[in-house]
Design a protein around this motif. Structure first.
Motif, PDB file in Angstrom:
ATOM      1  N   MET A  58       0.835  -1.205   0.000  1.00  0.00           N
ATOM      2  CA  MET A  58       0.000   0.000   0.000  1.00  0.00           C
ATOM      3  C   MET A  58       0.870   1.255   0.000  1.00  0.00           C
ATOM      4  O   MET A  58       0.557   2.211  -0.702  1.00  0.00           O
ATOM      5  N   GLU A  59       1.977   1.232   0.741  1.00  0.00           N
ATOM      6  CA  GLU A  59       2.894   2.376   0.734  1.00  0.00           C
ATOM      7  C   GLU A  59       3.425   2.637  -0.671  1.00  0.00           C
ATOM      8  O   GLU A  59       3.493   3.775  -1.121  1.00  0.00           O
ATOM      9  N   TYR A  60       3.798   1.570  -1.366  1.00  0.00           N
ATOM     10  CA  TYR A  60       4.333   1.690  -2.721  1.00  0.00           C
ATOM     11  C   TYR A  60       3.288   2.310  -3.650  1.00  0.00           C
ATOM     12  O   TYR A  60       3.578   3.246  -4.392  1.00  0.00           O
ATOM     13  N   VAL A  61       2.067   1.801  -3.606  1.00  0.00           N
ATOM     14  CA  VAL A  61       1.001   2.315  -4.474  1.00  0.00           C
ATOM     15  C   VAL A  61       0.695   3.767  -4.127  1.00  0.00           C
ATOM     16  O   VAL A  61       0.550   4.608  -5.016  1.00  0.00           O
ATOM     17  N   GLU A  62       0.606   4.081  -2.843  1.00  0.00           N
ATOM     18  CA  GLU A  62       0.325   5.458  -2.440  1.00  0.00           C
ATOM     19  C   GLU A  62       1.423   6.410  -2.906  1.00  0.00           C
ATOM     20  O   GLU A  62       1.146   7.519  -3.360  1.00  0.00           O
ATOM     21  N   THR A  63       2.676   5.972  -2.819  1.00  0.00           N
ATOM     22  CA  THR A  63       3.793   6.802  -3.281  1.00  0.00           C
ATOM     23  C   THR A  63       3.732   7.015  -4.783  1.00  0.00           C
ATOM     24  O   THR A  63       3.902   8.125  -5.275  1.00  0.00           O
ATOM     25  N   ARG A  64       3.472   5.935  -5.543  1.00  0.00           N
ATOM     26  CA  ARG A  64       3.442   6.028  -7.003  1.00  0.00           C
ATOM     27  C   ARG A  64       2.267   6.853  -7.518  1.00  0.00           C
ATOM     28  O   ARG A  64       2.339   7.426  -8.594  1.00  0.00           O
ATOM     29  N   THR A  65       1.178   6.899  -6.777  1.00  0.00           N
ATOM     30  CA  THR A  65      -0.013   7.613  -7.248  1.00  0.00           C
ATOM     31  C   THR A  65      -0.202   8.959  -6.560  1.00  0.00           C
ATOM     32  O   THR A  65      -1.207   9.619  -6.790  1.00  0.00           O
ATOM     33  N   LYS A  66       0.744   9.376  -5.752  1.00  0.00           N
ATOM     34  CA  LYS A  66       0.622  10.618  -4.977  1.00  0.00           C
ATOM     35  C   LYS A  66       0.333  11.834  -5.866  1.00  0.00           C
ATOM     36  O   LYS A  66      -0.435  12.707  -5.498  1.00  0.00           O
ATOM     37  N   ALA A  67       0.931  11.881  -7.046  1.00  0.00           N
ATOM     38  CA  ALA A  67       0.759  13.035  -7.939  1.00  0.00           C
ATOM     39  C   ALA A  67      -0.586  13.013  -8.677  1.00  0.00           C
ATOM     40  O   ALA A  67      -0.955  13.990  -9.319  1.00  0.00           O
ATOM     41  N   LEU A  68      -1.321  11.913  -8.575  1.00  0.00           N
ATOM     42  CA  LEU A  68      -2.591  11.801  -9.295  1.00  0.00           C
ATOM     43  C   LEU A  68      -3.736  12.356  -8.446  1.00  0.00           C
ATOM     44  O   LEU A  68      -3.734  12.242  -7.228  1.00  0.00           O
ATOM     45  N   SER A  69      -4.737  12.900  -9.130  1.00  0.00           N
ATOM     46  CA  SER A  69      -5.938  13.368  -8.426  1.00  0.00           C
ATOM     47  C   SER A  69      -6.800  12.156  -8.055  1.00  0.00           C
ATOM     48  O   SER A  69      -6.594  11.047  -8.549  1.00  0.00           O
ATOM     49  N   ARG A  70      -7.775  12.391  -7.203  1.00  0.00           N
ATOM     50  CA  ARG A  70      -8.703  11.312  -6.810  1.00  0.00           C
ATOM     51  C   ARG A  70      -9.397  10.728  -8.046  1.00  0.00           C
ATOM     52  O   ARG A  70      -9.552   9.526  -8.174  1.00  0.00           O
ATOM     53  N   HIS A  71      -9.807  11.603  -8.976  1.00  0.00           N
ATOM     54  CA  HIS A  71     -10.481  11.148 -10.198  1.00  0.00           C
ATOM     55  C   HIS A  71      -9.558  10.246 -11.027  1.00  0.00           C
ATOM     56  O   HIS A  71      -9.984   9.220 -11.550  1.00  0.00           O
ATOM     57  N   GLN A  72      -8.303  10.637 -11.165  1.00  0.00           N
ATOM     58  CA  GLN A  72      -7.347   9.831 -11.915  1.00  0.00           C
ATOM     59  C   GLN A  72      -7.155   8.465 -11.263  1.00  0.00           C
ATOM     60  O   GLN A  72      -7.112   7.448 -11.949  1.00  0.00           O
ATOM     61  N   ILE A  73      -7.060   8.445  -9.953  1.00  0.00           N
ATOM     62  CA  ILE A  73      -6.892   7.176  -9.244  1.00  0.00           C
ATOM     63  C   ILE A  73      -8.118   6.290  -9.450  1.00  0.00           C
ATOM     64  O   ILE A  73      -7.993   5.091  -9.684  1.00  0.00           O
TER      65      ILE A  73
END
Length: 120
Positions: free
Chosen positions: A2-17
């Motif tokens: 979960m840490e890895y995914v959260e780090t990789r997607t940090k720059a994305l908006s909620r909609h993008q995620i």
């Protein structure tokens, strides 16, 4: 994981995620790429399975060369958003030792162009 995914997607908006989510109905093919069983020095055994999924997506961006080599999607003719095929690779691990938890853990996640998900 979960840490890895959260780090990789940090720059994305909620909609993008949210657009990265893959519905099981959109998976058109899956293939186990690697299955490994490992025994450790304490007699425990572990299984790792790397699975590649090809799925339908409405994400815009460059085409996934891995998917376009294998699958072709007909152009949308009813004015709906165009669907393409993309690839995702997940690695699952589980301990197989008697008495161990029956749960699989996702240890690797890779999605085609997840950093290119448009924000719309």
């Amino acid at each position: 994981m979960m840490e890895y995914v959260e780090t990789r997607t940090k720059a994305l908006s909620r909609h993008q995620i949210q657009k990265l989510a893959v519905d099981t109905d959109d998976i058109i093919f899956l293939l186990p790429e690697d299955v490994t069983v490992v025994f450790d020095q304490y007699g425990r055994k572990f299984c790792s399975i790397v699975m590649r999924f090809w799925f339908l997506t409405s994400l815009e961006g460059p085409q996934d060369p891995e998917a376009t080599k294998i699958f072709r999607v007909a152009p949308s003719q009813d004015g709906c958003q165009q669907t393409t095929v993309a690839t995702a690779v997940y690695e699952f691990r589980r301990e197989l030792t008697k008495g161990a938890s029956p749960d699989w853990t996702v240890i690797t996640v890779w999605h085609w162009h997840w950093t290119l998900a448009p924000d719309s």
